[in-house]
Design a protein around this motif. Structure first.
Motif, PDB file in Angstrom:
ATOM      1  N   ARG A  46      23.268  49.227 -16.257  1.00  0.00           N
ATOM      2  CA  ARG A  46      24.704  49.462 -16.182  1.00  0.00           C
ATOM      3  C   ARG A  46      25.355  48.244 -15.520  1.00  0.00           C
ATOM      4  O   ARG A  46      24.681  47.371 -15.003  1.00  0.00           O
ATOM      5  CB  ARG A  46      25.019  50.747 -15.423  1.00  0.00           C
ATOM      6  CG  ARG A  46      24.547  50.731 -13.997  1.00  0.00           C
ATOM      7  CD  ARG A  46      24.658  52.123 -13.367  1.00  0.00           C
ATOM      8  NE  ARG A  46      23.914  52.153 -12.124  1.00  0.00           N
ATOM      9  CZ  ARG A  46      22.618  52.382 -12.017  1.00  0.00           C
ATOM     10  NH1 ARG A  46      21.890  52.612 -13.084  1.00  0.00           N
ATOM     11  NH2 ARG A  46      22.026  52.379 -10.858  1.00  0.00           N
ATOM     12  N   GLY A  47      26.660  48.215 -15.538  1.00  0.00           N
ATOM     13  CA  GLY A  47      27.346  47.082 -14.940  1.00  0.00           C
ATOM     14  C   GLY A  47      28.745  47.432 -14.506  1.00  0.00           C
ATOM     15  O   GLY A  47      29.247  48.522 -14.753  1.00  0.00           O
ATOM     16  N   HIS A  48      29.341  46.474 -13.854  1.00  0.00           N
ATOM     17  CA  HIS A  48      30.705  46.601 -13.349  1.00  0.00           C
ATOM     18  C   HIS A  48      31.574  45.601 -14.101  1.00  0.00           C
ATOM     19  O   HIS A  48      31.189  44.444 -14.276  1.00  0.00           O
ATOM     20  CB  HIS A  48      30.713  46.319 -11.851  1.00  0.00           C
ATOM     21  CG  HIS A  48      32.065  46.370 -11.235  1.00  0.00           C
ATOM     22  ND1 HIS A  48      32.738  47.546 -11.028  1.00  0.00           N
ATOM     23  CD2 HIS A  48      32.882  45.384 -10.804  1.00  0.00           C
ATOM     24  CE1 HIS A  48      33.912  47.272 -10.480  1.00  0.00           C
ATOM     25  NE2 HIS A  48      34.023  45.961 -10.332  1.00  0.00           N
ATOM     26  N   ILE A  49      32.729  46.048 -14.544  1.00  0.00           N
ATOM     27  CA  ILE A  49      33.642  45.198 -15.315  1.00  0.00           C
ATOM     28  C   ILE A  49      34.879  44.898 -14.479  1.00  0.00           C
ATOM     29  O   ILE A  49      35.465  45.818 -13.882  1.00  0.00           O
ATOM     30  CB  ILE A  49      34.057  45.892 -16.629  1.00  0.00           C
ATOM     31  CG1 ILE A  49      32.824  46.153 -17.491  1.00  0.00           C
ATOM     32  CG2 ILE A  49      35.087  45.057 -17.373  1.00  0.00           C
ATOM     33  CD1 ILE A  49      33.096  47.031 -18.694  1.00  0.00           C
ATOM     34  N   GLU A  50      35.252  43.642 -14.434  1.00  0.00           N
ATOM     35  CA  GLU A  50      36.489  43.215 -13.772  1.00  0.00           C
ATOM     36  C   GLU A  50      37.245  42.287 -14.707  1.00  0.00           C
ATOM     37  O   GLU A  50      36.660  41.347 -15.264  1.00  0.00           O
ATOM     38  CB  GLU A  50      36.180  42.475 -12.466  1.00  0.00           C
ATOM     39  CG  GLU A  50      35.670  43.365 -11.362  1.00  0.00           C
ATOM     40  CD  GLU A  50      35.409  42.595 -10.071  1.00  0.00           C
ATOM     41  OE1 GLU A  50      35.852  41.432  -9.964  1.00  0.00           O
ATOM     42  OE2 GLU A  50      34.750  43.155  -9.196  1.00  0.00           O
ATOM     43  N   ASP A  51      38.517  42.544 -14.882  1.00  0.00           N
ATOM     44  CA  ASP A  51      39.376  41.704 -15.724  1.00  0.00           C
ATOM     45  C   ASP A  51      38.792  41.485 -17.119  1.00  0.00           C
ATOM     46  O   ASP A  51      38.828  40.376 -17.661  1.00  0.00           O
ATOM     47  CB  ASP A  51      39.665  40.363 -15.045  1.00  0.00           C
ATOM     48  CG  ASP A  51      40.389  40.532 -13.724  1.00  0.00           C
ATOM     49  OD1 ASP A  51      41.269  41.422 -13.647  1.00  0.00           O
ATOM     50  OD2 ASP A  51      40.083  39.793 -12.771  1.00  0.00           O
ATOM     51  N   GLY A  52      38.209  42.537 -17.679  1.00  0.00           N
ATOM     52  CA  GLY A  52      37.689  42.471 -19.036  1.00  0.00           C
ATOM     53  C   GLY A  52      36.383  41.729 -19.211  1.00  0.00           C
ATOM     54  O   GLY A  52      35.964  41.449 -20.331  1.00  0.00           O
ATOM     55  N   ALA A  53      35.692  41.410 -18.119  1.00  0.00           N
ATOM     56  CA  ALA A  53      34.415  40.688 -18.197  1.00  0.00           C
ATOM     57  C   ALA A  53      33.386  41.355 -17.280  1.00  0.00           C
ATOM     58  O   ALA A  53      33.748  42.028 -16.310  1.00  0.00           O
ATOM     59  CB  ALA A  53      34.594  39.230 -17.786  1.00  0.00           C
ATOM     60  N   ILE A  54      32.132  41.156 -17.607  1.00  0.00           N
ATOM     61  CA  ILE A  54      31.062  41.692 -16.767  1.00  0.00           C
ATOM     62  C   ILE A  54      31.048  40.927 -15.446  1.00  0.00           C
ATOM     63  O   ILE A  54      30.939  39.702 -15.427  1.00  0.00           O
ATOM     64  CB  ILE A  54      29.689  41.566 -17.458  1.00  0.00           C
ATOM     65  CG1 ILE A  54      29.661  42.410 -18.731  1.00  0.00           C
ATOM     66  CG2 ILE A  54      28.567  41.988 -16.503  1.00  0.00           C
ATOM     67  CD1 ILE A  54      28.433  42.205 -19.587  1.00  0.00           C
ATOM     68  N   ALA A  55      31.172  41.683 -14.370  1.00  0.00           N
ATOM     69  CA  ALA A  55      31.186  41.073 -13.046  1.00  0.00           C
ATOM     70  C   ALA A  55      29.854  41.262 -12.318  1.00  0.00           C
ATOM     71  O   ALA A  55      29.498  40.459 -11.458  1.00  0.00           O
ATOM     72  CB  ALA A  55      32.317  41.663 -12.208  1.00  0.00           C
ATOM     73  N   HIS A  56      29.134  42.315 -12.667  1.00  0.00           N
ATOM     74  CA  HIS A  56      27.922  42.645 -11.922  1.00  0.00           C
ATOM     75  C   HIS A  56      27.000  43.496 -12.782  1.00  0.00           C
ATOM     76  O   HIS A  56      27.470  44.410 -13.460  1.00  0.00           O
ATOM     77  CB  HIS A  56      28.319  43.438 -10.665  1.00  0.00           C
ATOM     78  CG  HIS A  56      27.395  43.265  -9.523  1.00  0.00           C
ATOM     79  ND1 HIS A  56      27.558  42.285  -8.587  1.00  0.00           N
ATOM     80  CD2 HIS A  56      26.284  43.928  -9.170  1.00  0.00           C
ATOM     81  CE1 HIS A  56      26.596  42.363  -7.689  1.00  0.00           C
ATOM     82  NE2 HIS A  56      25.805  43.363  -8.032  1.00  0.00           N
ATOM     83  N   TRP A  57      25.719  43.209 -12.771  1.00  0.00           N
ATOM     84  CA  TRP A  57      24.702  43.988 -13.474  1.00  0.00           C
ATOM     85  C   TRP A  57      23.928  44.819 -12.462  1.00  0.00           C
ATOM     86  O   TRP A  57      23.623  44.352 -11.367  1.00  0.00           O
ATOM     87  CB  TRP A  57      23.710  43.054 -14.165  1.00  0.00           C
ATOM     88  CG  TRP A  57      24.276  42.268 -15.283  1.00  0.00           C
ATOM     89  CD1 TRP A  57      24.933  41.064 -15.200  1.00  0.00           C
ATOM     90  CD2 TRP A  57      24.245  42.595 -16.661  1.00  0.00           C
ATOM     91  NE1 TRP A  57      25.304  40.639 -16.444  1.00  0.00           N
ATOM     92  CE2 TRP A  57      24.885  41.557 -17.371  1.00  0.00           C
ATOM     93  CE3 TRP A  57      23.727  43.665 -17.378  1.00  0.00           C
ATOM     94  CZ2 TRP A  57      25.016  41.565 -18.739  1.00  0.00           C
ATOM     95  CZ3 TRP A  57      23.860  43.665 -18.751  1.00  0.00           C
ATOM     96  CH2 TRP A  57      24.502  42.631 -19.417  1.00  0.00           C
ATOM     97  N   GLN A  58      23.573  46.041 -12.842  1.00  0.00           N
ATOM     98  CA  GLN A  58      22.661  46.882 -12.065  1.00  0.00           C
ATOM     99  C   GLN A  58      21.595  47.406 -13.016  1.00  0.00           C
ATOM    100  O   GLN A  58      21.914  47.959 -14.070  1.00  0.00           O
ATOM    101  CB  GLN A  58      23.383  48.062 -11.431  1.00  0.00           C
ATOM    102  CG  GLN A  58      24.323  47.690 -10.320  1.00  0.00           C
ATOM    103  CD  GLN A  58      24.947  48.923  -9.694  1.00  0.00           C
ATOM    104  OE1 GLN A  58      25.129  49.946 -10.348  1.00  0.00           O
ATOM    105  NE2 GLN A  58      25.269  48.833  -8.418  1.00  0.00           N
ATOM    106  N   VAL A  59      20.338  47.219 -12.643  1.00  0.00           N
ATOM    107  CA  VAL A  59      19.222  47.681 -13.464  1.00  0.00           C
ATOM    108  C   VAL A  59      18.327  48.565 -12.607  1.00  0.00           C
ATOM    109  O   VAL A  59      17.839  48.140 -11.553  1.00  0.00           O
ATOM    110  CB  VAL A  59      18.407  46.499 -14.039  1.00  0.00           C
ATOM    111  CG1 VAL A  59      17.256  47.010 -14.881  1.00  0.00           C
ATOM    112  CG2 VAL A  59      19.310  45.579 -14.850  1.00  0.00           C
TER     113      VAL A  59
END
Length: 69
Positions: A46-59
């Motif tokens: 999963r990940g975190h989106i900021e301003d329409g882009a991937i900001a952070h990945w979590q696995v």
């Protein structure tokens, strides 16, 4: 051939770079306190989106290690 017994723990690694780096971060951290690491299995990405882009990945992953005899 020897019998093997493994224990598995669940971890979640994170990275701002990519999912592969998130996995590597989790395993590297686990290797500092666990020994005889043998395998891993990715269970969730999963990940975190900021301003329409991937900001952070979590696995999330399971990591297996051999128990001492």
């Amino acid at each position: 051939m020897s019998d093997h017994v493994y224990k598995a723990v669940e971890l979640t690694g994170s990275s701002t770079e990519n999912s592969d780096e998130a996995i590597r971060n989790a395993i590297a951290k686990a290797a500092k306190t666990l020994h005889k690491l043998r395998w891993f299995e990715v269970t969730d990405i999963r990940g975190h989106i900021e301003d329409g882009a991937i900001a952070h990945w979590q696995v999330s992953l399971k990591v297996g290690f051999s128990l001492d005899a």
